[in-house]
Design a protein around this motif. Structure first.
Motif, PDB file in Angstrom:
ATOM      1  N   LEU A  45      27.656  39.160  41.969  1.00 47.69           N
ATOM      2  CA  LEU A  45      28.916  39.518  41.462  1.00 47.69           C
ATOM      3  C   LEU A  45      29.605  40.326  42.412  1.00 47.69           C
ATOM      4  CD1 LEU A  45      30.594  39.466  38.811  1.00 47.69           C
ATOM      5  CD2 LEU A  45      29.596  41.612  38.318  1.00 47.69           C
ATOM      6  N   GLU A  46      30.814  40.008  42.678  1.00 51.12           N
ATOM      7  CA  GLU A  46      31.732  40.619  43.665  1.00 51.12           C
ATOM      8  C   GLU A  46      32.952  40.819  43.029  1.00 51.12           C
ATOM      9  OE1 GLU A  46      32.288  38.134  46.974  1.00 51.12           O
ATOM     10  OE2 GLU A  46      33.415  36.883  45.965  1.00 51.12           O
ATOM     11  N   GLY A  47      33.754  42.158  43.561  1.00 45.40           N
ATOM     12  CA  GLY A  47      34.970  42.446  42.907  1.00 45.40           C
ATOM     13  C   GLY A  47      36.090  41.798  43.811  1.00 45.40           C
ATOM     14  N   ASN A  48      36.995  41.436  43.155  1.00 46.25           N
ATOM     15  CA  ASN A  48      38.124  40.876  43.780  1.00 46.25           C
ATOM     16  C   ASN A  48      39.525  41.726  43.932  1.00 46.25           C
ATOM     17  OD1 ASN A  48      37.665  37.349  42.594  1.00 46.25           O
ATOM     18  ND2 ASN A  48      36.795  38.163  44.048  1.00 46.25           N
ATOM     19  N   ALA A  60      39.736  42.846  47.609  1.00 43.78           N
ATOM     20  CA  ALA A  60      38.641  42.639  48.621  1.00 43.78           C
ATOM     21  C   ALA A  60      39.375  41.947  49.582  1.00 43.78           C
ATOM     22  CB  ALA A  60      37.459  41.919  47.759  1.00 43.78           C
ATOM     23  N   ALA A  61      38.660  41.953  50.760  1.00 39.47           N
ATOM     24  CA  ALA A  61      39.059  41.224  52.007  1.00 39.47           C
ATOM     25  C   ALA A  61      39.166  39.977  51.795  1.00 39.47           C
ATOM     26  CB  ALA A  61      38.032  41.634  52.945  1.00 39.47           C
ATOM     27  N   PRO A  62      38.229  39.190  51.047  1.00 43.25           N
ATOM     28  CA  PRO A  62      38.445  37.578  51.160  1.00 43.25           C
ATOM     29  C   PRO A  62      39.570  37.068  50.294  1.00 43.25           C
ATOM     30  CG  PRO A  62      36.312  38.445  50.506  1.00 43.25           C
ATOM     31  CD  PRO A  62      37.030  39.633  50.577  1.00 43.25           C
ATOM     32  N   VAL A  63      40.344  37.869  49.599  1.00 42.19           N
ATOM     33  CA  VAL A  63      41.527  37.227  48.694  1.00 42.19           C
ATOM     34  C   VAL A  63      42.739  38.138  48.951  1.00 42.19           C
ATOM     35  CG1 VAL A  63      39.801  36.845  46.644  1.00 42.19           C
ATOM     36  CG2 VAL A  63      41.042  39.065  46.787  1.00 42.19           C
ATOM     37  N   LYS A  64      42.706  39.252  49.793  1.00 39.66           N
ATOM     38  CA  LYS A  64      43.823  39.846  50.290  1.00 39.66           C
ATOM     39  C   LYS A  64      44.898  38.990  50.718  1.00 39.66           C
ATOM     40  CE  LYS A  64      45.322  44.551  51.896  1.00 39.66           C
ATOM     41  NZ  LYS A  64      44.524  45.768  52.391  1.00 39.66           N
ATOM     42  N   GLY A  65      46.249  39.097  50.233  1.00 40.50           N
ATOM     43  CA  GLY A  65      47.239  38.175  50.944  1.00 40.50           C
ATOM     44  C   GLY A  65      47.389  36.954  49.934  1.00 40.50           C
ATOM     45  N   ARG A  66      46.172  36.672  49.112  1.00 38.92           N
ATOM     46  CA  ARG A  66      46.061  35.391  48.446  1.00 38.92           C
ATOM     47  C   ARG A  66      46.295  35.625  46.999  1.00 38.92           C
ATOM     48  NH1 ARG A  66      42.147  31.945  48.440  1.00 38.92           N
ATOM     49  NH2 ARG A  66      40.494  33.808  48.656  1.00 38.92           N
TER      50      ARG A  66
END
Length: 127
Positions: A45-48, A60-66
């Motif tokens: 599980l990871e925070g978005n 979170a970095a993987p979703v920032k900007g999207r």
């Protein structure tokens, strides 16, 4: 009785968009931190994204900007606008609520010990 009910999941192609919603009841929504988390098959599980009672946000970095998180304290609803989706975004997405505290919203997002959780809504992104 606390309830968090997610909706808006589905299947999209790479580059597409989806908007998730979370309807909340049974607690003082306007005072709680709210967040979106996800769990992909075989992964943890990871925070978005998270949002404080007064609207401060963290991503979170993987979703920032999207991804964009927002809340409506009048309607007790939480939203997550997701764009530029890719197959790595495929996961079950969960809405969560956590009690008021002095922690910055960035630190809230990094923890998984939130008070209340929804049942989740599936997002599938195909290439």
């Amino acid at each position: 009785q606390v309830q968090l009910v997610e909706s808006g999941g589905g299947s999209v192609q790479t580059g597409g968009s989806l908007r998730l919603s979370c309807a909340s009841s049974g607690f003082t929504y306007s005072r709680y931190y709210m967040g979106w988390f996800r769990q992909a098959p075989g992964k943890e599980l990871e925070g978005n994204a998270a949002i404080s009672p007064d609207g401060r946000t963290a991503y979170a970095a993987p979703v920032k900007g999207r991804f964009t998180i927002s809340r409506d304290n009048n309607k007790n609803t939480l939203s997550l606008q997701m764009s530029s989706l890719n197959p790595e975004d495929t996961a079950m997405y969960y809405c969560a609520a956590d009690r008021p505290s002095a922690l910055p919203v960035q630190l809230k997002l990094a923890t998984l010990t939130w008070d209340y959780w929804g049942q989740g809504t599936q997002v599938t992104v195909s290439s």
